[in-house]
Design an enzyme around this catalytic site. Structure first.
Site, PDB file in Angstrom:
ATOM      1  CB  CYS A   1       9.624   9.500   2.048  1.00  0.00           C
ATOM      2  SG  CYS A   1       9.463   9.711   3.801  1.00  0.00           S
TER       3      CYS A   1
ATOM      4  CB  CYS B   1       8.830  13.028   4.244  1.00  0.00           C
ATOM      5  SG  CYS B   1      10.616  11.265   4.608  1.00  0.00           S
ATOM      6  CG  ASP B   2       6.697  14.169   1.732  1.00  0.00           C
ATOM      7  OD1 ASP B   2       7.533  15.126   2.247  1.00  0.00           O
ATOM      8  OD2 ASP B   2       7.437  13.764   0.459  1.00  0.00           O
TER       9      ASP B   2
END
Ligand code: NAP
Length: 309
Positions: free
Chosen positions: A135, A138-139
């Site tokens: 992701c 997300c990261d």
């Protein structure tokens, strides 16, 4: 555990589940939804949704799911943010349990979606959350100013690579063929981006690094040549698998695990159990098609209840 009796129980809370909820609630079926601990589905990890009609300027995935949720609640959907842990479709009413509660449902709408696939390397597993991720949204920000790589040649891989250019001076896309699967608009954006480079015909042999990712070893599938590329993060974007393990042995699936429905309907092999969204759609897998099949599942449930009550 005492079970609560409900007319329609919806499992899953992506575009399919919420659309089913909106329609079932408006049909006064007082639907109950088990939204899951990680609710909202794949759009929760999507930055910009630019292809959902009605949003000419785009909308962020989480913002869109928030709107879906509010609309479902406005018409009387009860939502529990818990995973379904067991289902029994062998007799009616169907029993469905979460860790917290149990339900006896006249009909069940399965909208459990799909999740990201992994390559299956030991080094990939060992370094997950240590530079390996599925992701970028997300990261990605964790690796600001570092070089990164993305595996895959579909829309997700292009979207992730483009997103990562916000942070990375260089993003390498590793693809196993010499042609992208992604839609032309996404492919062109990535191909023309000055920060994105492509490693064609290449498979990931190993993720390098002891404690954290330091690089990726790829093998050219045409020449057999091995290349090490120094990166601090590797994002895997090679597609998805349907979340249907919970229904194994009860609902019919294809070889991959996608739920089978009667063509043109949301009806599964069990009368009173309906399926929608990515859990049953190996072909289109779009938010808007998931919403469309969610609508179908609610209408099919309503008709089935009317015929069987
Ligand atoms: P996908 O279209 O199935 O693409 C998966 C990619 O990963 C393919 O290029 C495939 O290679 C590669 N791949 C699969 N297994 C692999 C493995 N074991 N090792 C290495 N590479 C592997 O999946 P997706 O990109 O996640 O997209 C899924 C659906 O969502 C699509 O319908 C897509 O259009 C849609 N989507 C749309 C948007 C958007 O429009 N903004 C964004 C994201 C996703 P091959 O090409 O060789 O098969």
């Amino acid at each position: 555990m005492d079970a609560e009796r409900v007319k329609v129980l919806i499992i899953g809370s992506g575009p399919a589940g919420y659309t089913a909820a909106i329609y079932a609630a408006r049909a006064e079926l007082a639907p109950v939804m088990l939204a899951g601990l990680t609710f909202g589905g794949q759009l929760m990890i999507t930055t910009d949704v630019e292809n959902y009609p009605g949003f000419p300027d785009g909308v962020s995935g989480p913002e869109m799911m928030d709107m879906f949720q509010k609309q479902a609640e406005r018409f009387g959907t009860t939502i529990h943010f818990e995973d379904a842990t067991s289902v029994d479709f062998s007799k009616r009413p169907f029993r469905v349990e979460s860790e917290e509660r149990a339900f006896l449902a006249d009909c069940v709408i399965v909208a459990t979606g799909a999740t990201a696939k992994w390559i299956g390397l030991e080094s990939e597993e060992r370094l997950t959350n240590r530079g390996v991720s599925a992701c970028a949204t997300c990261d990605g920000a964790l690796f600001r100013d570092k070089e990164m790589a993305v595996v895959g040649g579909g829309d997700t891989a292009m979207e992730e690579a483009l997103f990562l250019t916000r942070y990375a001076p260089k993003v390498t896309v590793i693809h196993r063929r010499d042609e992208l699967r992604a839609s032309k608009i996404m492919a062109d954006r990535a191909l023309n981006h000055e920060k994105i480079e492509f490693l064609w015909d290449s498979a990931v042999d190993e993720v390098l690094g002891d404690e954290f990712v330091t690089g990726v070893r790829t093998k050219n599938l045409k020449t057999g040549e091995t290349t090490d590329t120094a990166v601090d993060a590797l994002f895997i974007a090679i597609g998805h698998k349907p979340n249907t393990e919970l229904f194994r042995g009860q609902l019919e699936t294809d070889d991959v695990g996608y739920l089978k429905v009667e063509p043109g309907t949301s009806r599964t092999n069990i009368e009173g159990v309906f399926a929608c969204g990515d859990a049953m759609d190996p072909v289109y897998r779009q938010a808007v098609t998931a919403a469309g099949t969610g609508c179908m599942a609610a209408i099919d449930s309503e008709r089935w209840l009317a015929e069987n009550e």
